[in-house]
Design an enzyme around this catalytic site. Structure first.
Site, PDB file in Angstrom:
ATOM      1  N   LYS A  57       0.807  -0.931   0.302  1.00  0.00           N
ATOM      2  CA  LYS A  57      -0.008  -0.142  -0.199  1.00  0.00           C
ATOM      3  C   LYS A  57       0.982   1.335  -0.053  1.00  0.00           C
ATOM      4  O   LYS A  57       0.323   2.120  -0.678  1.00  0.00           O
ATOM      5  CB  LYS A  57      -1.126   0.141   1.461  1.00  0.00           C
ATOM      6  CG  LYS A  57      -1.869  -1.378   0.718  1.00  0.00           C
ATOM      7  CD  LYS A  57      -3.877  -0.684   1.150  1.00  0.00           C
ATOM      8  CE  LYS A  57      -4.440  -1.532   0.966  1.00  0.00           C
ATOM      9  NZ  LYS A  57      -5.707  -1.508   1.351  1.00  0.00           N
TER      10      LYS A  57
ATOM     11  N   LYS B 286      -3.248 -10.913  -6.757  1.00  0.00           N
ATOM     12  CA  LYS B 286      -5.060 -10.787  -5.935  1.00  0.00           C
ATOM     13  C   LYS B 286      -5.865  -9.405  -6.343  1.00  0.00           C
ATOM     14  O   LYS B 286      -5.996  -8.733  -7.171  1.00  0.00           O
ATOM     15  CB  LYS B 286      -4.669 -10.235  -4.667  1.00  0.00           C
ATOM     16  CG  LYS B 286      -6.416 -10.500  -4.282  1.00  0.00           C
ATOM     17  CD  LYS B 286      -5.511 -10.322  -2.781  1.00  0.00           C
ATOM     18  CE  LYS B 286      -6.042  -8.645  -1.780  1.00  0.00           C
ATOM     19  NZ  LYS B 286      -7.117  -7.899  -1.323  1.00  0.00           N
TER      20      LYS B 286
ATOM     21  N   LYS C  82     -10.590  -4.656  -4.444  1.00  0.00           N
ATOM     22  CA  LYS C  82     -11.563  -3.867  -4.545  1.00  0.00           C
ATOM     23  C   LYS C  82     -10.883  -2.599  -5.086  1.00  0.00           C
ATOM     24  O   LYS C  82     -11.462  -1.464  -5.174  1.00  0.00           O
ATOM     25  CB  LYS C  82     -12.765  -3.598  -3.827  1.00  0.00           C
ATOM     26  CG  LYS C  82     -11.889  -3.069  -2.735  1.00  0.00           C
ATOM     27  CD  LYS C  82     -13.453  -3.288  -1.797  1.00  0.00           C
ATOM     28  CE  LYS C  82     -13.264  -3.816   0.265  1.00  0.00           C
ATOM     29  NZ  LYS C  82     -11.809  -3.785   0.440  1.00  0.00           N
TER      30      LYS C  82
HETATM   31  P1  ATP Z   1      -8.500  -3.480  -0.380  1.00  0.00           P
HETATM   32  O1  ATP Z   1      -8.479  -2.707  -2.126  1.00  0.00           O
HETATM   33  O2  ATP Z   1      -9.036  -2.390  -0.333  1.00  0.00           O
HETATM   34  O3  ATP Z   1      -7.271  -3.616  -0.180  1.00  0.00           O
HETATM   35  P2  ATP Z   1      -9.438  -5.549  -1.353  1.00  0.00           P
HETATM   36  O4  ATP Z   1     -10.343  -5.935  -2.039  1.00  0.00           O
HETATM   37  O5  ATP Z   1      -8.424  -6.388  -0.877  1.00  0.00           O
HETATM   38  O6  ATP Z   1      -9.644  -4.478  -0.249  1.00  0.00           O
HETATM   39  P3  ATP Z   1      -9.746  -6.448   1.981  1.00  0.00           P
HETATM   40  O7  ATP Z   1     -11.274  -5.334   1.995  1.00  0.00           O
HETATM   41  O8  ATP Z   1      -8.266  -6.293   1.717  1.00  0.00           O
HETATM   42  O9  ATP Z   1      -9.627  -7.095  -0.203  1.00  0.00           O
HETATM   43  O10 ATP Z   1     -10.215  -7.924   2.180  1.00  0.00           O
HETATM   44  C1  ATP Z   1     -11.508  -8.441   2.750  1.00  0.00           C
HETATM   45  C2  ATP Z   1     -11.697 -10.143   3.325  1.00  0.00           C
HETATM   46  O11 ATP Z   1     -12.056 -10.450   2.080  1.00  0.00           O
HETATM   47  C3  ATP Z   1     -10.326 -10.755   3.830  1.00  0.00           C
HETATM   48  O12 ATP Z   1     -10.247 -11.392   4.392  1.00  0.00           O
HETATM   49  C4  ATP Z   1      -9.451 -10.902   2.510  1.00  0.00           C
HETATM   50  O13 ATP Z   1      -8.500 -12.061   2.361  1.00  0.00           O
HETATM   51  C5  ATP Z   1     -10.780 -11.363   1.908  1.00  0.00           C
HETATM   52  N1  ATP Z   1      -9.770 -11.122  -0.115  1.00  0.00           N
HETATM   53  C6  ATP Z   1      -9.732  -9.991  -0.775  1.00  0.00           C
HETATM   54  N2  ATP Z   1      -9.839  -9.845  -1.898  1.00  0.00           N
HETATM   55  C7  ATP Z   1      -9.754 -11.109  -2.110  1.00  0.00           C
HETATM   56  C8  ATP Z   1      -9.420 -12.205  -2.689  1.00  0.00           C
HETATM   57  N3  ATP Z   1      -8.958 -11.975  -4.588  1.00  0.00           N
HETATM   58  N4  ATP Z   1      -9.346 -13.653  -3.153  1.00  0.00           N
HETATM   59  C9  ATP Z   1      -9.775 -14.277  -1.657  1.00  0.00           C
HETATM   60  N5  ATP Z   1     -10.209 -13.797  -0.091  1.00  0.00           N
HETATM   61  C10 ATP Z   1     -10.112 -12.303  -0.783  1.00  0.00           C
END
Ligand code: ATP
Ligand code: LTN
Length: 335
Positions: free
Chosen positions: A117, A199, A202
């Site tokens: 980040k 990964k 969002k």
């Molecule tokens: P940001 O982009 O704001 O960092 P993010 O989309 O990566 O957010 P988080 O809000 O950090 O997602 O994650 C919410 C939950 O969903 C966490 O438990 C995370 O491990 C899971 N998660 C997020 N993205 C994935 C993914 N691509 N595959 C599996 N699990 C995920």
């Protein structure tokens, strides 16, 4: 003699930092709904974590409310699960500060999410982004959680939480329950459709790599049709050699319940076109009822408000008890 077995407790959360993705659903929320009978479950919207990256205030409010609706629409019954907004429970900030003082600069420097980040937000590497894991540890330890269901990317955060809790307990006695991460076997790592080595996230700027939970069916189909594969023309599970195809297989497997062998047999000798269409359709059908129910709930603001207010009350009750205990242990004078 009374024989009451205390249910184990679960705590998890997602930042309302954007529109929820298929990754947030398959990696986290989908698995939560099945836990309600067996466990005592607390699910929060981690809005305090969200402001570690600059937000547009009106968007943060909208994302938070939509996420409450999406939690319920995904099967989290508010009568059986405590659903709450982190900033509505001041105990998170209170314990977060105390734990900052028991978390080391060196261990925070090693966190991969911080490194990622800060690379993405080079103009805003703030102290909150750095101490994020101490606040997350507070989220978990406040509720004396046994298990923390998360996707694979959050494992390191649960590990540092355990380290902080053990350090604190080592000084003051058994104050905190030591939590375990709880990571699903399949779906824990949904990758981007356009760059399957990353990964699905969002906050990704490439919207084509990401399928959103509330996205329209035609947009979902378009994204799957464009998903990156390879030149083999063979549907086979091999994450290292065929990351794009393997990611699509994982998604299809969780959406339909089919095993990898069944999927390989189903598309044997057929092109990727058919395969991508089938994956897209399975995701459209998986998400359709959730989207419709989320839209219905969003039209009933009073109901959503009653859910998160009741949630904050129940969460505060448990969290405040932990804060009182901690304040006493560290030597703060009782008010
Ligand atoms: P940001 O982009 O704001 O960092 P993010 O989309 O990566 O957010 P988080 O809000 O950090 O997602 O994650 C919410 C939950 O969903 C966490 O438990 C995370 O491990 C899971 N998660 C997020 N993205 C994935 C993914 N691509 N595959 C599996 N699990 C995920
Ligand atoms: N860091 C998590 C969100 C989060 C969380 C938590 C998850 C904040 N507090 C407590 C589990 C338990 C993320 O970025 N997905």
């Amino acid at each position: 003699m009374e024989n009451v077995v205390q249910k184990k407790r679960i705590l998890s959360g997602i930042q309302p930092s954007g529109d929820l993705t298929l990754g947030s659903y398959l990696g986290a929320i989908k698995n939560w709904a099945a836990l309600a009978d067996e466990y005592d479950c607390y699910y929060m919207l981690a809005d305090m974590h969200t402001i570690t990256v600059r937000q547009v205030p009106a968007d943060l409010r909208r994302h938070t409310l939509t996420q409450v609706a999406a939690y319920i629409a995904s099967g989290l019954d508010p009568e059986k699960n405590v659903l709450f907004v982190q900033s509505h429970v001041p105990a998170h900030a209170q314990l977060g500060w105390v734990l900052d003082c028991y978390t080391m600069f060196g261990e925070l420097s090693r966190m991969t999410q911080f490194k990622d980040k800060s690379a993405k937000n080079a103009d805003n590497i703030n102290a909150g982004l750095f101490t994020y894991p101490a606040l997350m540890a507070a989220d978990i330890l406040l509720y004396q959680a046994d298990l923390v269901p998360v996707g694979h990317d959050q494992k390191q955060h649960v590990e540092i939480c355990r380290d902080i809790a053990n350090r604190f307990n080592g000084i003051y006695g058994d104050v905190f329950k030591i939590p375990e991460p709880y990571i699903p076997q399949v779906g824990a790592r949904v990758m981007s459709l356009t760059s399957p080595e990353n990964k699905m996230s969002k906050s990704d700027r490439d919207q084509n790599g990401c399928v959103y939970m509330l996205e329209k069916p035609e947009d979902i189909m378009r994204k799957f049709k464009k998903a990156v594969t390879d030149s083999d023309a063979c549907v086979r599970f091999d994450p290292a050699g065929k990351p794009g195809v393997s990611n699509l297989m994982q998604i299809y497997s969780v959406a339909t319940g089919k095993s990898f062998e069944t999927i390989e047999a189903e598309f044997d000798g057929r092109g990727y076109g058919d395969f991508k269409k089938a994956v897209g359709e399975s995701v459209v059908e998986l998400l359709r009822p959730i989207r419709e129910e989320t839209e219905r709930l969003l039209a009933d603001k009073a109901y959503l408000e009653s859910v998160y207010r009741a949630g904050a009350e129940k969460a505060s009750y448990v969290a405040n008890r932990t804060v009182s205990k901690v304040y006493k242990k560290v030597g703060f004078l009782a008010r």
